[in-house]
Design a protein around this motif. Sequence first.
Motif, PDB file in Angstrom:
ATOM      1  N   GLY A  74       0.858  -1.186   0.000  1.00 26.27           N
ATOM      2  CA  GLY A  74       0.000   0.000   0.000  1.00 26.27           C
ATOM      3  C   GLY A  74       0.888   1.228   0.000  1.00 26.27           C
ATOM      4  O   GLY A  74       1.743   1.362   0.878  1.00 26.27           O
ATOM      5  N   ALA A  75       0.719   2.086  -1.017  1.00 28.28           N
ATOM      6  CA  ALA A  75       1.543   3.302  -1.086  1.00 28.28           C
ATOM      7  C   ALA A  75       0.767   4.367  -1.837  1.00 28.28           C
ATOM      8  O   ALA A  75       0.499   4.213  -3.014  1.00 28.28           O
ATOM      9  CB  ALA A  75       2.873   3.023  -1.787  1.00 28.28           C
ATOM     10  N   PHE A  76       0.367   5.413  -1.128  1.00 28.92           N
ATOM     11  CA  PHE A  76      -0.305   6.518  -1.813  1.00 28.92           C
ATOM     12  C   PHE A  76       0.177   7.846  -1.256  1.00 28.92           C
ATOM     13  O   PHE A  76       0.740   7.918  -0.162  1.00 28.92           O
ATOM     14  CB  PHE A  76      -1.830   6.370  -1.728  1.00 28.92           C
ATOM     15  N   ASP A  77      -0.040   8.864  -2.062  1.00 25.53           N
ATOM     16  CA  ASP A  77       0.389  10.211  -1.700  1.00 25.53           C
ATOM     17  C   ASP A  77      -0.818  10.930  -1.112  1.00 25.53           C
ATOM     18  O   ASP A  77      -1.735  11.288  -1.843  1.00 25.53           O
ATOM     19  CB  ASP A  77       0.913  10.919  -2.965  1.00 25.53           C
ATOM     20  N   ASP A  78      -0.824  11.090   0.199  1.00 27.16           N
ATOM     21  CA  ASP A  78      -1.946  11.721   0.887  1.00 27.16           C
ATOM     22  C   ASP A  78      -1.553  13.169   1.208  1.00 27.16           C
ATOM     23  O   ASP A  78      -0.670  13.401   2.022  1.00 27.16           O
ATOM     24  CB  ASP A  78      -2.234  10.925   2.172  1.00 27.16           C
ATOM     25  N   PRO A  79      -2.225  14.130   0.536  1.00 24.65           N
ATOM     26  CA  PRO A  79      -1.820  15.527   0.723  1.00 24.65           C
ATOM     27  C   PRO A  79      -2.214  16.090   2.098  1.00 24.65           C
ATOM     28  O   PRO A  79      -1.721  17.146   2.484  1.00 24.65           O
ATOM     29  CB  PRO A  79      -2.572  16.262  -0.394  1.00 24.65           C
ATOM     30  N   GLU A  81       2.935  -7.493   0.823  1.00 19.81           N
ATOM     31  CA  GLU A  81       3.453  -8.696   0.150  1.00 19.81           C
ATOM     32  C   GLU A  81       4.550  -8.190  -0.765  1.00 19.81           C
ATOM     33  O   GLU A  81       4.305  -7.306  -1.591  1.00 19.81           O
ATOM     34  CB  GLU A  81       2.358  -9.385  -0.655  1.00 19.81           C
ATOM     35  N   ILE A  82       5.764  -8.692  -0.624  1.00 21.17           N
ATOM     36  CA  ILE A  82       6.857  -8.234  -1.490  1.00 21.17           C
ATOM     37  C   ILE A  82       7.665  -9.430  -2.002  1.00 21.17           C
ATOM     38  O   ILE A  82       7.631 -10.509  -1.414  1.00 21.17           O
ATOM     39  CB  ILE A  82       7.820  -7.243  -0.768  1.00 21.17           C
ATOM     40  N   ASN A  83       8.373  -9.201  -3.093  1.00 23.70           N
ATOM     41  CA  ASN A  83       9.204 -10.280  -3.634  1.00 23.70           C
ATOM     42  C   ASN A  83      10.601 -10.245  -3.000  1.00 23.70           C
ATOM     43  O   ASN A  83      10.916  -9.366  -2.193  1.00 23.70           O
ATOM     44  CB  ASN A  83       9.276 -10.213  -5.162  1.00 23.70           C
ATOM     45  N   LEU A 107       5.726  -1.782  -7.770  1.00 22.45           N
ATOM     46  CA  LEU A 107       4.702  -1.754  -6.727  1.00 22.45           C
ATOM     47  C   LEU A 107       3.300  -1.651  -7.306  1.00 22.45           C
ATOM     48  O   LEU A 107       3.054  -0.885  -8.235  1.00 22.45           O
ATOM     49  CB  LEU A 107       4.932  -0.563  -5.787  1.00 22.45           C
ATOM     50  N   ALA A 108       2.381  -2.428  -6.709  1.00 28.16           N
ATOM     51  CA  ALA A 108       0.976  -2.337  -7.101  1.00 28.16           C
ATOM     52  C   ALA A 108       0.298  -1.161  -6.385  1.00 28.16           C
ATOM     53  O   ALA A 108      -0.817  -0.788  -6.736  1.00 28.16           O
ATOM     54  CB  ALA A 108       0.251  -3.631  -6.778  1.00 28.16           C
ATOM     55  N   ASN A 109       0.947  -0.629  -5.400  1.00 28.60           N
ATOM     56  CA  ASN A 109       0.452   0.508  -4.611  1.00 28.60           C
ATOM     57  C   ASN A 109      -0.844   0.203  -3.870  1.00 28.60           C
ATOM     58  O   ASN A 109      -1.573   1.109  -3.508  1.00 28.60           O
ATOM     59  CB  ASN A 109       0.260   1.750  -5.497  1.00 28.60           C
ATOM     60  N   ARG A 110      -1.127  -1.060  -3.682  1.00 24.51           N
ATOM     61  CA  ARG A 110      -2.301  -1.426  -2.875  1.00 24.51           C
ATOM     62  C   ARG A 110      -1.971  -2.650  -2.027  1.00 24.51           C
ATOM     63  O   ARG A 110      -1.147  -3.484  -2.405  1.00 24.51           O
ATOM     64  CB  ARG A 110      -3.516  -1.691  -3.765  1.00 24.51           C
ATOM     65  N   SER A 111      -2.638  -2.725  -0.901  1.00 21.60           N
ATOM     66  CA  SER A 111      -2.432  -3.863  -0.001  1.00 21.60           C
ATOM     67  C   SER A 111      -3.411  -4.972  -0.361  1.00 21.60           C
ATOM     68  O   SER A 111      -4.485  -4.704  -0.890  1.00 21.60           O
ATOM     69  CB  SER A 111      -2.658  -3.408   1.443  1.00 21.60           C
ATOM     70  N   ILE A 112      -3.027  -6.233  -0.107  1.00 19.12           N
ATOM     71  CA  ILE A 112      -3.959  -7.331  -0.376  1.00 19.12           C
ATOM     72  C   ILE A 112      -4.651  -7.788   0.908  1.00 19.12           C
ATOM     73  O   ILE A 112      -5.272  -8.837   0.945  1.00 19.12           O
ATOM     74  CB  ILE A 112      -3.265  -8.555  -1.029  1.00 19.12           C
ATOM     75  N   THR A 115      -6.968  -2.993  -9.902  1.00 14.69           N
ATOM     76  CA  THR A 115      -6.299  -3.531 -11.085  1.00 14.69           C
ATOM     77  C   THR A 115      -5.343  -4.642 -10.662  1.00 14.69           C
ATOM     78  O   THR A 115      -4.730  -4.592  -9.594  1.00 14.69           O
ATOM     79  CB  THR A 115      -5.504  -2.458 -11.859  1.00 14.69           C
ATOM     80  N   TYR A 116      -5.265  -5.658 -11.525  1.00 15.56           N
ATOM     81  CA  TYR A 116      -4.326  -6.763 -11.317  1.00 15.56           C
ATOM     82  C   TYR A 116      -3.568  -6.927 -12.630  1.00 15.56           C
ATOM     83  O   TYR A 116      -4.189  -7.154 -13.679  1.00 15.56           O
ATOM     84  CB  TYR A 116      -5.092  -8.038 -10.957  1.00 15.56           C
ATOM     85  N   ASN A 117      -2.270  -6.764 -12.605  1.00  8.86           N
ATOM     86  CA  ASN A 117      -1.459  -6.766 -13.820  1.00  8.86           C
ATOM     87  C   ASN A 117      -2.036  -5.826 -14.890  1.00  8.86           C
ATOM     88  O   ASN A 117      -2.175  -6.190 -16.056  1.00  8.86           O
ATOM     89  CB  ASN A 117      -1.319  -8.191 -14.381  1.00  8.86           C
ATOM     90  N   ASN A 118      -2.387  -4.633 -14.457  1.00  7.23           N
ATOM     91  CA  ASN A 118      -2.877  -3.552 -15.323  1.00  7.23           C
ATOM     92  C   ASN A 118      -4.265  -3.804 -15.907  1.00  7.23           C
ATOM     93  O   ASN A 118      -4.697  -3.071 -16.796  1.00  7.23           O
ATOM     94  CB  ASN A 118      -1.890  -3.255 -16.459  1.00  7.23           C
ATOM     95  N   ARG A 119      -4.947  -4.836 -15.434  1.00 11.01           N
ATOM     96  CA  ARG A 119      -6.314  -5.100 -15.901  1.00 11.01           C
ATOM     97  C   ARG A 119      -7.275  -4.939 -14.732  1.00 11.01           C
ATOM     98  O   ARG A 119      -6.920  -5.269 -13.606  1.00 11.01           O
ATOM     99  CB  ARG A 119      -6.420  -6.536 -16.417  1.00 11.01           C
TER     100      ARG A 119
END
Length: 380
Positions: free
Chosen positions: A226-231, A260-262, A306-311, A346-350
């Motif tokens: 999970g990674a977002f830019d919160d102003p 989850e990371i590789n 990064l997918a920028n979201r948590s699972i 989105t999962y793999n850009n879909r």
Amino acid sequence: MPLEEGKDPAVTSRQNQAKNLPFRVLQLFGLFLALCLAFSVVSIYTIRHFGIYNVVTTVNSSIVPCEEELNGLERWVKPPSNLLHNMSDKELFWRASLVPRIKMYPFKRVPKIAFMFLTKGPMPLAPLWERFFKGYEGLYSIYIHSLPSFEGKFRSTSVFHGRQIPSQVAEWGKMSMCDAERRLLANALLDISNEWFILLSESCIPLYNFNFIYHYIKKSKYSFVGAFDDPGPFGRGRYNLNMAPEVIITQWRKGSQWFEINRKLAINLVADSTYYPKFEQFCKPACYVDEHYFPTMLTIQAADLLANRSITWVDWSRGGAHPATFGGADISDGFFRRIFKGRNCTYNNRPSSVCYLFARKFAPSALEPLLNLAPKVLGF
Ligand SMILES: *[C@@H]1O[C@H](CO)[C@@H](O)[C@H](O)[C@H]1NC(C)=O
Ligand SMILES: *[C@@H]1O[C@H](CO)[C@@H](O)[C@H](O)[C@H]1NC(C)=O
Ligand SMILES: *[C@@H]1O[C@H](CO)[C@@H](O)[C@H](O)[C@H]1NC(C)=O
Ligand SMILES: *[C@@H]1O[C@H](CO)[C@@H](O)[C@H](O)[C@H]1NC(C)=O
């Protein structure tokens, strides 16, 4: 002349040698036999009279296992059988950051998922996890970081048996929490077959069966952080200018701690000495470092991975400083329908409707209804 004198005997002896070769060999052989005999006699004598034999056995007992360990590839491939090493964090992180430069493995490597449980101690939902893991041996490894005083009493047949790592006290929102997460990663990195690393807690549950989760993770191009830019004040508002130039405000990220990371990113986190001191010094409550350190650092180093979201699904809808905890009375078909249908991502850009593989937080009282519903709703 002295030079000639020096040369001559050598020449003659070489000629003689050539002529008398069979005789010479016999002579040498005889000498060798004599020496052997003498040595045996001396040995037997010493053993009988001075008890040297004992010393000899001690030596072989200490050398034999050592040779076995050092000689084979196994030493590098086999996961450590005992997780309770006595390395300090500094030693452990160094060891965990060693990376082979040849990318092809010279053995059949089946990539595993490391399930890393960050807990206080007891695992009330263990029976659900036991069922989840059953039959998938060889595709996962489990690590438990608990309070140092906690002694797990898992049956010897449990998947959690002997999976505690050397732990230290970790406090929410403080650097000791990130230390614990890095400690989990470092211990899991010691097993060369661990390819993906998932952080969970004792109140987490899986939302799908193992096979589904394994392939979802394996086929993903991105790591789920999970990674977002919160102003707002709880995002950029926590940034401290002293972090520059290592971290500038446009790089500042916020996100859930459950990642989850590789393997590549796991090594980055364990090996980091650039960002750690900045976050340790300049992100203290009300800057909650476990919400910022990993998302920000990984965005700087590897944004494209990064997918920028948590699972991991969490319910913040009730408001307050802590997410909702669900007990036995909350668990129903409808409850899970709400989780499964609640969001698109989105999962793999879909576009995908499968956004969460895990959910939290569940109280011990949720165990029985979960075990009853799992075959129908969760698929295991
Ligand atoms: C030492 O060697 C002897 C003879 O080979 C063997 O019987 C014994 O088990 C060895 N000791 C250990 C501890 O391996
Ligand atoms: C770990 O144990 C070994 C002996 O088993 C000892 O020599 C070493 O000093 C210990 N290291 C630490 C960091 O405690
Ligand atoms: C995640 O965000 C970063 C910027 O922070 C971006 O570069 C990256 O493409 C995003 N990942 C995906 C899968 O969209
Ligand atoms: C997700 O997408 C589907 C199909 O596009 C749509 O019917 C559904 O309403 C969406 N759900 C949410 C929560 O946005």
